[in-house]
Design a protein around this motif. Structure first.
Motif, mmCIF file in Angstrom:
data_model
loop_
_atom_site.group_PDB
_atom_site.id
_atom_site.type_symbol
_atom_site.label_atom_id
_atom_site.label_comp_id
_atom_site.label_asym_id
_atom_site.label_seq_id
_atom_site.Cartn_x
_atom_site.Cartn_y
_atom_site.Cartn_z
ATOM 1 N N LYS A 192 0.806 -1.228 0.000
ATOM 2 C CA LYS A 192 0.000 0.000 0.000
ATOM 3 C C LYS A 192 0.834 1.271 0.000
ATOM 4 C CE LYS A 192 -3.895 -2.214 0.156
ATOM 5 N NZ LYS A 192 -4.567 -2.471 -1.079
ATOM 6 N N ASP A 193 2.134 1.168 0.297
ATOM 7 C CA ASP A 193 2.963 2.373 0.288
ATOM 8 C C ASP A 193 4.364 2.023 -0.213
ATOM 9 O OD1 ASP A 193 4.585 1.447 2.533
ATOM 10 O OD2 ASP A 193 2.975 2.106 3.859
ATOM 11 N N ASP A 194 5.177 3.071 -0.465
ATOM 12 C CA ASP A 194 6.513 2.872 -1.030
ATOM 13 C C ASP A 194 7.428 2.064 -0.116
ATOM 14 O OD1 ASP A 194 5.916 4.145 -3.386
ATOM 15 O OD2 ASP A 194 6.757 6.083 -2.767
ATOM 16 N N LYS A 195 7.319 2.269 1.180
ATOM 17 C CA LYS A 195 8.172 1.542 2.124
ATOM 18 C C LYS A 195 7.919 0.039 2.013
ATOM 19 C CE LYS A 195 9.468 1.291 6.983
ATOM 20 N NZ LYS A 195 9.239 1.783 8.336
ATOM 21 N N LYS A 196 6.641 -0.350 1.988
ATOM 22 C CA LYS A 196 6.291 -1.767 1.867
ATOM 23 C C LYS A 196 6.672 -2.314 0.491
ATOM 24 C CE LYS A 196 2.648 -1.578 5.312
ATOM 25 N NZ LYS A 196 1.232 -1.497 5.557
ATOM 26 N N LEU A 197 6.491 -1.489 -0.537
ATOM 27 C CA LEU A 197 6.856 -1.901 -1.889
ATOM 28 C C LEU A 197 8.364 -2.159 -1.970
ATOM 29 C CD1 LEU A 197 6.115 -2.390 -4.865
ATOM 30 C CD2 LEU A 197 6.399 0.067 -5.244
ATOM 31 N N ASN A 198 9.157 -1.263 -1.409
ATOM 32 C CA ASN A 198 10.615 -1.439 -1.417
ATOM 33 C C ASN A 198 11.028 -2.695 -0.665
ATOM 34 O OD1 ASN A 198 11.069 0.887 -2.923
ATOM 35 N ND2 ASN A 198 11.233 2.180 -1.113
ATOM 36 N N LYS A 199 10.395 -2.950 0.473
ATOM 37 C CA LYS A 199 10.692 -4.147 1.265
ATOM 38 C C LYS A 199 10.364 -5.413 0.472
ATOM 39 C CE LYS A 199 9.677 -6.385 5.660
ATOM 40 N NZ LYS A 199 8.895 -6.364 6.888
ATOM 41 N N GLU A 200 9.206 -5.419 -0.167
ATOM 42 C CA GLU A 200 8.808 -6.583 -0.967
ATOM 43 C C GLU A 200 9.725 -6.763 -2.170
ATOM 44 O OE1 GLU A 200 6.440 -9.119 -0.591
ATOM 45 O OE2 GLU A 200 6.649 -8.292 1.427
ATOM 46 N N TYR A 201 10.125 -5.656 -2.785
ATOM 47 C CA TYR A 201 11.019 -5.737 -3.939
ATOM 48 C C TYR A 201 12.360 -6.353 -3.532
ATOM 49 C CZ TYR A 201 13.269 -4.503 -8.325
ATOM 50 O OH TYR A 201 13.931 -4.553 -9.530
ATOM 51 N N GLU A 202 12.882 -5.957 -2.386
ATOM 52 C CA GLU A 202 14.136 -6.534 -1.890
ATOM 53 C C GLU A 202 13.975 -8.038 -1.667
ATOM 54 O OE1 GLU A 202 17.246 -5.237 -1.618
ATOM 55 O OE2 GLU A 202 16.314 -3.545 -2.668
ATOM 56 N N CYS B 138 5.943 -11.593 -7.184
ATOM 57 C CA CYS B 138 7.133 -10.791 -7.477
ATOM 58 C C CYS B 138 7.083 -10.164 -8.867
ATOM 59 C CB CYS B 138 8.398 -11.625 -7.307
ATOM 60 S SG CYS B 138 8.773 -11.968 -5.560
ATOM 61 N N VAL B 139 6.383 -10.793 -9.791
ATOM 62 C CA VAL B 139 6.189 -10.183 -11.112
ATOM 63 C C VAL B 139 5.407 -8.878 -10.950
ATOM 64 C CG1 VAL B 139 5.055 -10.451 -13.354
ATOM 65 C CG2 VAL B 139 6.353 -12.349 -12.382
ATOM 66 N N ILE B 140 4.346 -8.921 -10.175
ATOM 67 C CA ILE B 140 3.541 -7.717 -9.932
ATOM 68 C C ILE B 140 4.380 -6.661 -9.200
ATOM 69 C CG2 ILE B 140 1.531 -6.793 -8.711
ATOM 70 C CD1 ILE B 140 0.188 -9.549 -9.177
ATOM 71 N N ILE B 141 5.121 -7.077 -8.184
ATOM 72 C CA ILE B 141 5.961 -6.158 -7.418
ATOM 73 C C ILE B 141 6.975 -5.476 -8.345
ATOM 74 C CG2 ILE B 141 7.726 -6.002 -5.601
ATOM 75 C CD1 ILE B 141 4.859 -6.456 -4.520
ATOM 76 N N ALA B 142 7.619 -6.245 -9.215
ATOM 77 C CA ALA B 142 8.624 -5.685 -10.128
ATOM 78 C C ALA B 142 7.994 -4.695 -11.103
ATOM 79 C CB ALA B 142 9.338 -6.807 -10.880
ATOM 80 N N LEU B 143 6.808 -5.017 -11.614
ATOM 81 C CA LEU B 143 6.129 -4.080 -12.512
ATOM 82 C C LEU B 143 5.802 -2.774 -11.787
ATOM 83 C CD1 LEU B 143 3.698 -6.521 -14.364
ATOM 84 C CD2 LEU B 143 5.675 -5.352 -15.367
ATOM 85 N N LEU B 144 5.330 -2.898 -10.567
ATOM 86 C CA LEU B 144 4.997 -1.710 -9.772
ATOM 87 C C LEU B 144 6.241 -0.896 -9.423
ATOM 88 C CD1 LEU B 144 2.365 -3.143 -7.273
ATOM 89 C CD2 LEU B 144 1.994 -1.221 -8.817
ATOM 90 N N LYS B 145 7.238 -1.551 -8.868
ATOM 91 C CA LYS B 145 8.441 -0.881 -8.369
ATOM 92 C C LYS B 145 9.166 -0.122 -9.472
ATOM 93 C CE LYS B 145 12.181 -0.050 -5.894
ATOM 94 N NZ LYS B 145 12.234 1.200 -5.203
ATOM 95 N N GLU C 70 -4.651 -5.481 -8.922
ATOM 96 C CA GLU C 70 -5.577 -6.253 -8.082
ATOM 97 C C GLU C 70 -6.281 -7.329 -8.908
ATOM 98 O OE1 GLU C 70 -8.204 -3.446 -6.239
ATOM 99 O OE2 GLU C 70 -6.667 -2.730 -4.869
ATOM 100 N N GLU C 71 -6.562 -7.016 -10.160
ATOM 101 C CA GLU C 71 -7.254 -7.979 -11.013
ATOM 102 C C GLU C 71 -6.359 -9.174 -11.343
ATOM 103 O OE1 GLU C 71 -10.520 -9.647 -13.122
ATOM 104 O OE2 GLU C 71 -10.178 -8.481 -11.316
ATOM 105 N N ILE C 72 -5.053 -8.950 -11.522
ATOM 106 C CA ILE C 72 -4.147 -10.082 -11.727
ATOM 107 C C ILE C 72 -4.258 -11.032 -10.532
ATOM 108 C CG2 ILE C 72 -1.735 -10.832 -11.867
ATOM 109 C CD1 ILE C 72 -1.119 -8.253 -13.364
#
Length: 166
Positions: free
Chosen positions: A4-14, A80-87, A121-123
């Protein structure tokens, strides 16, 4: 679940970095071709279970094709595919907007099949449907509409993603 936010996105991307497999960027065409092959197979399959599974796989492959073309890696980890597309902000606002508009139009027109409000979300939603069909007995699977509506939606998403890559 989508961060939901950049901090969580960065953590998930790592966390996801260990799932990324480097590949030549030119290989994206093979992922794209495989996505269309799986989509064609899904459209022909009479079994809702396997048609939905193939359609989701086609969407997953197309998303990986985008990662390969832009970043030179793919991931076997679906989230992780979704995370990478977002990040990496690979998809333009215009592309995401087209997909979101299509989803909203389907939501407005179809009472028996309700897509999520946005692409990412639909993916996840399609993946959940696929998992139900793969892992639950037929008596436990509930789908409010024909599996063909899901396949048609996936086809529209893949076509929009493919247009964006050209």
């Amino acid at each position: 679940m989508i961060p939901k936010d950049d901090k969580k996105l960065n953590k998930e991307y790592e966390r996801c970095k260990k799932s990324f497999v480097k590949v030549d960027k030119g290989a994206y065409i093979h992922y794209k071709n495989e996505a269309y092959s799986d989509l064609e197979s899904a459209e022909k399959d009479q079994s809702p279970k396997w048609a939905i599974t193939k359609a989701y796989q086609a969407l997953f492959l197309m998303c990986n094709a985008i990662l390969v073309r832009n970043l030179g890696f793919y991931s076997k980890d679906h989230s992780c595919v979704i995370i990478a597309l977002l990040k990496n902000n690979i998809l333009t606002e215009g592309t995401i907007g087209k997909i979101n508009n299509m989803l909203n139009e389907k939501k407005r027109l179809l009472s028996e099949f309700t897509p999520k409000d946005n692409f990412f979300e639909e993916i996840s939603n399609i993946r959940i449907i696929r998992n139900k069909f793969l892992y639950l007995p037929e008596t436990e699977r509930k789908l409010k509409s024909s599996h063909k509506a899901i396949i048609e939606e996936v086809k529209e998403i893949i076509n929009i993603l493919s247009e964006a890559e050209e």
